[in-house]
Design a protein around this motif. Structure first.
Motif, mmCIF file in Angstrom:
data_model
loop_
_atom_site.group_PDB
_atom_site.id
_atom_site.type_symbol
_atom_site.label_atom_id
_atom_site.label_comp_id
_atom_site.label_asym_id
_atom_site.label_seq_id
_atom_site.Cartn_x
_atom_site.Cartn_y
_atom_site.Cartn_z
ATOM 1 N N GLN A 200 -0.233 -2.077 -6.624
ATOM 2 C CA GLN A 200 0.339 -0.730 -6.621
ATOM 3 C C GLN A 200 -0.545 0.249 -5.870
ATOM 4 O O GLN A 200 -0.058 1.190 -5.259
ATOM 5 C CB GLN A 200 0.559 -0.244 -8.056
ATOM 6 C CG GLN A 200 1.758 -0.900 -8.709
ATOM 7 C CD GLN A 200 1.876 -0.567 -10.184
ATOM 8 O OE1 GLN A 200 1.300 0.405 -10.659
ATOM 9 N NE2 GLN A 200 2.607 -1.380 -10.917
ATOM 10 N N LYS A 203 -0.159 -0.692 -2.018
ATOM 11 C CA LYS A 203 1.121 -0.259 -1.466
ATOM 12 C C LYS A 203 1.259 1.254 -1.465
ATOM 13 O O LYS A 203 2.236 1.779 -0.954
ATOM 14 C CB LYS A 203 2.263 -0.837 -2.298
ATOM 15 C CG LYS A 203 2.439 -2.308 -2.136
ATOM 16 C CD LYS A 203 3.732 -2.759 -2.755
ATOM 17 C CE LYS A 203 3.987 -4.171 -2.330
ATOM 18 N NZ LYS A 203 5.340 -4.591 -2.362
ATOM 19 N N GLY A 204 0.319 1.937 -2.093
ATOM 20 C CA GLY A 204 0.402 3.389 -2.148
ATOM 21 C C GLY A 204 1.313 3.888 -3.251
ATOM 22 O O GLY A 204 1.636 5.073 -3.301
ATOM 23 N N ILE A 205 1.735 3.000 -4.161
ATOM 24 C CA ILE A 205 2.605 3.445 -5.251
ATOM 25 C C ILE A 205 1.849 4.433 -6.143
ATOM 26 O O ILE A 205 2.376 5.480 -6.525
ATOM 27 C CB ILE A 205 3.104 2.238 -6.083
ATOM 28 C CG1 ILE A 205 4.015 1.365 -5.222
ATOM 29 C CG2 ILE A 205 3.849 2.709 -7.331
ATOM 30 C CD1 ILE A 205 4.516 0.117 -5.903
ATOM 31 N N LYS A 207 -0.549 6.335 -5.280
ATOM 32 C CA LYS A 207 -0.693 7.581 -4.531
ATOM 33 C C LYS A 207 0.618 8.373 -4.558
ATOM 34 O O LYS A 207 0.616 9.588 -4.769
ATOM 35 C CB LYS A 207 -1.075 7.234 -3.099
ATOM 36 C CG LYS A 207 -1.282 8.409 -2.195
ATOM 37 C CD LYS A 207 -1.795 7.867 -0.867
ATOM 38 C CE LYS A 207 -1.811 8.894 0.220
ATOM 39 N NZ LYS A 207 -2.273 8.302 1.482
ATOM 40 N N ARG A 208 1.727 7.643 -4.398
ATOM 41 C CA ARG A 208 3.034 8.303 -4.405
ATOM 42 C C ARG A 208 3.276 8.999 -5.749
ATOM 43 O O ARG A 208 3.805 10.109 -5.805
ATOM 44 C CB ARG A 208 4.139 7.269 -4.128
ATOM 45 C CG ARG A 208 5.549 7.846 -4.144
ATOM 46 C CD ARG A 208 5.751 8.840 -3.018
ATOM 47 N NE ARG A 208 7.037 9.516 -3.061
ATOM 48 C CZ ARG A 208 7.294 10.609 -3.756
ATOM 49 N NH1 ARG A 208 6.330 11.164 -4.491
ATOM 50 N NH2 ARG A 208 8.485 11.166 -3.738
ATOM 51 N N MET A 209 2.868 8.327 -6.818
ATOM 52 C CA MET A 209 3.000 8.936 -8.142
ATOM 53 C C MET A 209 2.120 10.174 -8.239
ATOM 54 O O MET A 209 2.469 11.140 -8.923
ATOM 55 C CB MET A 209 2.560 7.953 -9.232
ATOM 56 C CG MET A 209 3.259 6.629 -9.170
ATOM 57 S SD MET A 209 4.950 6.752 -9.660
ATOM 58 C CE MET A 209 4.911 5.653 -11.017
ATOM 59 N N GLY A 210 0.981 10.122 -7.560
ATOM 60 C CA GLY A 210 0.055 11.253 -7.581
ATOM 61 C C GLY A 210 0.649 12.494 -6.930
ATOM 62 O O GLY A 210 0.179 13.609 -7.160
ATOM 63 N N ALA A 211 1.684 12.305 -6.095
ATOM 64 C CA ALA A 211 2.313 13.457 -5.445
ATOM 65 C C ALA A 211 3.413 14.067 -6.316
ATOM 66 O O ALA A 211 4.048 15.028 -5.932
ATOM 67 C CB ALA A 211 2.895 13.035 -4.098
ATOM 68 N N GLU A 367 -6.324 5.428 -4.564
ATOM 69 C CA GLU A 367 -5.777 5.063 -3.258
ATOM 70 C C GLU A 367 -6.844 4.369 -2.440
ATOM 71 O O GLU A 367 -8.014 4.423 -2.732
ATOM 72 C CB GLU A 367 -5.259 6.287 -2.518
ATOM 73 C CG GLU A 367 -6.276 7.411 -2.395
ATOM 74 C CD GLU A 367 -5.756 8.552 -1.561
ATOM 75 O OE1 GLU A 367 -5.821 8.442 -0.330
ATOM 76 O OE2 GLU A 367 -5.253 9.528 -2.142
#
Ligand SMILES: Nc1ncnc2c1ncn2[C@@H]1O[C@H](COP(=O)(O)OP(=O)(O)O)[C@@H](O)[C@H]1O
Ligand SMILES: [Mg+2]
Lengths: 367, 309
Positions: A200, A203-205, A207-211, A367
């Motif tokens: 995760q 894949k940046g998942i 990080k994506r959640m962090g946004a 990340e």
């Protein structure tokens, strides 16, 4: 709360839809139970129970009692010896119980009326079937002897069986193995958690959640919650298969056992988090996770009784956390003999949990 | 373009260094409410770093960064409620369906758009039950946009939304972005396709080596540098540059990737002189053509190299 549950459900779906993950989490441990169960069940003569016999009286009367046990010869085999020797034999699993004929049996006819003479029997409550047979035999013999003394014109006397608990290793191999396999499954559950985390992150998942406004603690909590749910499911599954297929009996303290399940899952999950903190790619993670779990599995004495291991292996095993999870689960579930006191097992697992979590909290990268 | 009230983004002298790498090296710009603002630049220009500082994913080394008038370092929570984010690399749980992912992301926000409505908006109705890992590149990108819109954001960040997509998928994404603009949303996007910047953006910042080289509307950017039109043709061996520059009407000449560009104030004169020169030096100007100057020319002129190196 809704977010936390939603996230946990999402993670759970991810797990149950991943065949490889399903295999390792559920199928692999069950396969172990079945494999070992088939290999080890049915070995040994289970129709007769060997019992240590200690005669502290050494009189004609005690010889008579010894003879009375002949009635139970089809199910009980008596092995004579000293009290210490027989107790040790029971702890090693060579005999299933020990019967002690007290000194003064010959004088029982002349003893004070109303004061029963105790015939001590050492039994292991986890062996309920054995216990029933031995207690039945002892009660029968004692009752018969009291009756005989009375009808022969002696003063009414009473001999009673007085059970005492003594843990025996003489639990069947399968009974020993099932909690051990559960320990293995919980260890893998935790350590393997590193892989999806690294995935995760890669894949940046994460990080994506962090946004999004999602708080990080919820992300962590949902991961923990997920693993604890799976740990509970694994426990039910593994014990269930053990009970259904091989009639193992869970006799210990269930609350304590549940405590060890969650403490163990937590400790190894913390180890998984820690691994995830230092691993960068998914490939690295899958490799390293195997390198960590294999030695844990084979050096922790979960597949062969600790006492049977050679000295050097025992000193290695004493360093590994899985040893203490296995020990805690076996003690609390099937009253197996201890490697360490339960409190020490719990303390060591708790220590791993705290240390690994602290390291993860410092080193984990999102990340 | 409606430029009313407070800008939604205000960045002043933003710097972000990674060791010796000056990823962003003093960047200043504003984005007005309702505006589509583009950052155009080659790989490594610092576009992602800039946009991720704005999204609250990276902390700036220095400079001020405000979104909705709020400092991103001080109010990340309330800003995140109101922005939509699409990261450069598509990153989703592989084994969740389109519907499940939109539901999940919706649950992270105080308010969210109904899932069905979003799925229709990005035209993923037929794949609503498909795992994200089984979507095509274009579908993944549209899902990624749906997730960016899940909270009905006032400001949407799109980091290279069409990189790696085929022309058709790119077109459909462009339509989506235009739709956002029509709804009055502010958009900040990055791209290294100049056609994309020209097609979508009200204003463009051209970025390279962590700095903004030039900023303005596309016609402004071109007009500032080029009153001329470009005459271009293929050349395999390079031609002597002095001679090219002396051709009739030519103001500037460049040779890049086997192509020669002549910026000309007087195209017929230039072509006549060129053909005479071709006779003299015995070469064939293949694929000869004439066009208006583009953003590509602006970039070439600014940096001395083509955008798509
Ligand atoms: N996390 C990081 N660590 C080190 N260097 C980075 C990091 N992120 C970006 N960079 C460097 O900063 C520069 C700008 O990168 P980036 O912002 O990703 O550019 P772009 O999005 O325009 O391609 C590049 O040279 C890149 O290698
Ligand atoms: Mg980028």
């Amino acid at each position: 709360m809704k977010t936390l549950l939603g996230l946990t459900v999402a993670n759970l779906k991810g797990l149950t839809r991943d065949r490889a993950a399903l295999f390792w989490t559920f199928f692999f441990p069950v396969m172990f139970v079945l494999l070992f169960g088939v290999l080890f069940s049915g070995s040994g003569d289970s129709s007769k129970i060997t019992v240590g016999y200690v005669d502290l009286d050494q009189s004609a009367a005690s010889a008579q009692v010894r003879a009375d046990f002949a009635l139970y010869a089809p199910i009980l085999v008596l092995q004579d010896g000293s009290l210490d020797a027989e107790k040790a034999a029971m702890q090693n699993g060579d005999v299933s119980a020990v019967i002690v004929i007290p000194a003064g049996l010959g004088n029982v006819a002349g003893s004070t009326p109303g004061r029963p003479l105790a015939m001590t029997i050492y039994i292991d409550p986890s062996q309920s079937q054995t216990t029933q047979v031995v207690q039945g035999a002892v009660n029968g013999v004692a009752g018969g002897y009291s009756m005989a003394v009375a009808t022969n014109g002696g003063a009414p006397a009473l001999i009673v069986a007085q059970p005492q608990q003594l843990s025996s290793t003489n639990i069947s191999t399968v009974t020993y193995l099932v909690p051990s396999i559960l320990a293995m499954a919980l260890m893998q559950l935790g350590v393997f958690a590193a892989v999806p985390l690294v995935q995760q992150r890669e894949k940046g998942i994460l990080k994506r959640m962090g946004a999004t406004p999602l708080e990080r603690w919820k992300l962590v909590a949902s991961n923990i919650l997920l693993r604890l749910i799976v740990a509970a499911a694994d426990t039910v599954l593994i014990i269930g298969v053990g009970m259904a297929a091989f009639h193992i009996q869970i006799v210990g303290n269930l609350v304590l056992a549940a405590g060890f399940v969650f403490l163990g899952a937590g400790a190894f999950l913390a180890l998984g988090f820690m691994l995830a903190s230092f691993l960068k790619t998914e490939e690295q993670a899958t490799g390293v996770v195997q390198v960590v779990q294999m030695p844990l599995m084979f050096l922790s004495g979960i597949f062969f009784p600790f006492n049977f291991m050679p000295d050097f292996m025992r000193s290695i095993a004493r360093l590994l956390p899985l040893t203490y999870l296995g020990d805690g689960l076996r003690q609390s579930m099937v009253n197996a003999p201890q490697v360490a006191p339960l409190a020490l097992d719990a303390a060591i697992l708790g220590g791993w949990l705290v240390v690994c979590l602290a390291i993860s909290a410092r080193s984990f990268r999102w990340e | 373009m409606t430029q009313s009230g407070e800008p939604v983004i205000r960045v002043n002298d933003l710097k972000k260094h990674y060791g010796d790498v000056k990823a962003v090296d003093g960047v200043t710009f504003e984005v007005a409410r309702g505006e589509v603002f583009g950052m155009l630049g080659p790989n490594g220009a610092g576009k992602t770093t800039t946009i991720e500082v704005l999204e609250g994913l990276r902390s700036p080394d220095s400079g001020t960064v405000e979104v909705f008038g709020l400092d991103v370092c001080k109010h990340p929570g309330s800003i995140k409620q109101r922005i939509g984010v699409q990261l450069q690399s598509v990153s989703l749980y592989p084994r969740l369906t389109v519907t499940e992912l939109i539901d999940l992301f919706g649950s992270f926000f105080d308010h969210h758009v109904p899932t069905k409505q979003l799925i229709d908006a990005v035209d993923l109705g037929e794949r609503a039950k498909a795992y994200s890992m089984n979507l095509s590149g274009g579908q993944q990108q549209r899902l990624s946009i749906a997730l960016a819109l899940v909270n009905d954001p006032d400001l949407v960040f799109l980091d290279e939304p069409t990189t790696g997509l085929d022309p058709q998928a790119r077109r459909s994404l462009w339509d989506l972005v235009k739709g956002l603009q029509e709804k009055g949303k502010s958009v900040m996007l990055t791209t290294h396709y100049m056609e994309e910047a020209a097609e979508l953006c009200d204003r463009v910042a051209i970025m390279d080596h962590g700095r903004i080289l030039e900023m303005g509307t596309v016609p402004e950017l071109i007009g500032r540098r080029f009153k001329e039109r470009a005459v271009f043709f293929d050349t395999s061996p390079k031609l002597p540059s002095e001679k090219l520059a002396q051709l009739g009407g030519v103001t500037r000449a460049s040779q890049e990737d086997g192509q020669t560009l002549l910026y000309s104030k007087d195209v017929p004169a230039t072509i006549g002189a060129l053909l005479a020169m071709a006779d003299e030096l015995d070469f064939q100007p293949h694929n000869l053509g004439i066009r208006q100057a583009t953003l590509e020319d602006v970039f070439l002129d600014l940096t001395g190299r083509a955008l798509r190196d």
